[in-house]
Design a protein around this motif. Sequence first.
Motif, short mmCIF file in Angstrom:
data_model
loop_
_atom_site.label_atom_id
_atom_site.label_comp_id
_atom_site.label_asym_id
_atom_site.label_seq_id
_atom_site.Cartn_x
_atom_site.Cartn_y
_atom_site.Cartn_z
N ALA A 320 0.84 -1.20 0.00
CA ALA A 320 0.00 0.00 0.00
C ALA A 320 0.88 1.25 0.00
N PRO A 321 0.42 2.33 -0.63
CA PRO A 321 1.26 3.54 -0.74
C PRO A 321 1.75 4.06 0.60
N GLU A 322 0.87 4.11 1.60
CA GLU A 322 1.29 4.62 2.90
C GLU A 322 2.31 3.71 3.57
N ARG A 323 2.15 2.41 3.38
CA ARG A 323 3.11 1.46 3.94
C ARG A 323 4.44 1.56 3.22
N GLU A 324 4.43 1.75 1.92
CA GLU A 324 5.67 1.93 1.18
C GLU A 324 6.44 3.14 1.71
N ARG A 325 5.73 4.23 1.95
CA ARG A 325 6.39 5.43 2.48
C ARG A 325 6.98 5.16 3.86
N GLU A 326 6.26 4.39 4.68
CA GLU A 326 6.77 4.08 6.02
C GLU A 326 8.06 3.28 5.95
N VAL A 327 8.08 2.26 5.11
CA VAL A 327 9.26 1.40 5.00
C VAL A 327 10.44 2.19 4.44
N LEU A 328 10.19 2.98 3.43
CA LEU A 328 11.27 3.80 2.87
C LEU A 328 11.82 4.77 3.91
N ALA A 329 10.92 5.39 4.69
CA ALA A 329 11.38 6.33 5.72
C ALA A 329 12.22 5.61 6.76
N ALA A 330 11.79 4.41 7.15
CA ALA A 330 12.55 3.64 8.13
C ALA A 330 13.92 3.25 7.59
N TRP A 331 13.97 2.90 6.31
CA TRP A 331 15.24 2.54 5.70
C TRP A 331 16.18 3.74 5.65
N HIS A 332 15.67 4.87 5.24
CA HIS A 332 16.51 6.06 5.17
C HIS A 332 16.99 6.48 6.57
#
Length: 339
Positions: A320-332
């Motif tokens: 899901a778009p919001e989950r993708e943003r969460e994972v990317l933010a956590a990775w960064h």
Amino acid sequence: MRVLVLGGTGYIGPHLVEHALARGHTVTLFNRGKTKPGLFPKVEKLIGDRSDPNGHEALKGRTWDVVYDLPTTNPQWIVNAAAVLKGKVAQYVFVSSTAAYKDFTRSFPDETHPTQEPAPISGPDAAAAPYGNKKVRCEQLVQDAFGAGATVVRPGLIVGPGDLTDRFTYWPVRIEKGGEILAPGTIDDPAQWIDVRDLTEWMVRLGESRTGGVFNAVGPRTVCGIGELLYGIKACFNNDARFTWVPTSFLTAQKVRSWVEMPVWSFTGASTVAFSTSVIEKALASGLTFRPLATTVRDALTWYHARPAAEQEKLRAGIAPEREREVLAAWHAQQSGAK
């Protein structure tokens, strides 16, 4: 040829019927007449219920050159069909699955790879059996009934126009939107798929050549990396799409799964790796061919954009778009903390 198609109105059926008709064959459809009954108005249609032992009455007294059995996961359906069609058809082509293999974590299964234990034919245990076990029993029943005239096709991920699973479509749709995109694992992690039209057109050719046996049916010609797929799709667009490759270990910790949140993708040791590394030399030798990835992407997207708005808004696969943003933010955040 005189072609009988059991089903014929679902996902792969219309593609097969269209190609068979284009090749000049005479096609008969056998189904309940409930799904898309208006399809192929000039094609002969016989009505019957495969779950009914007496539901094949319309087929009695008829002969065909080849039968294509497309939707079956119920072994009893094979028993019922064989009771009427055995000795009446030259070839029976059954669509199985690479889910028939016993160990999905083992890479590079060919057609001799051990398969699942066959499901019971009937009863509560049959209904509750896993998908792959049901397919194995169906394969055995087809081979027992039709011998050298049996053809078993084991596709992996079938993609393209008409695919309601969205397991491939997620990527063209996501890349078309542009921006930063979560990309799984490494660019060399394996990926396989087959365009529904490559599959069905090849199946028609198998019927024309009377080719029997068991075949893995995936592509492309060699196992490619997920990076080859994603960058190949990206090449179809002129936008700001860019990939951030996130290691498998981090995705696992974030509960981002292969084939679910990250469709098509697998990796060594994953429970899905057999679906992404199947050996296809036998199918290639029998004439399986592949259209360009760009053609599959274009046609899948054209079909997607013609779907109802509700289906376009919520795909059945992919993160899901919001989950993708969460994972990317956590990775960064982790990468910044490590510096």
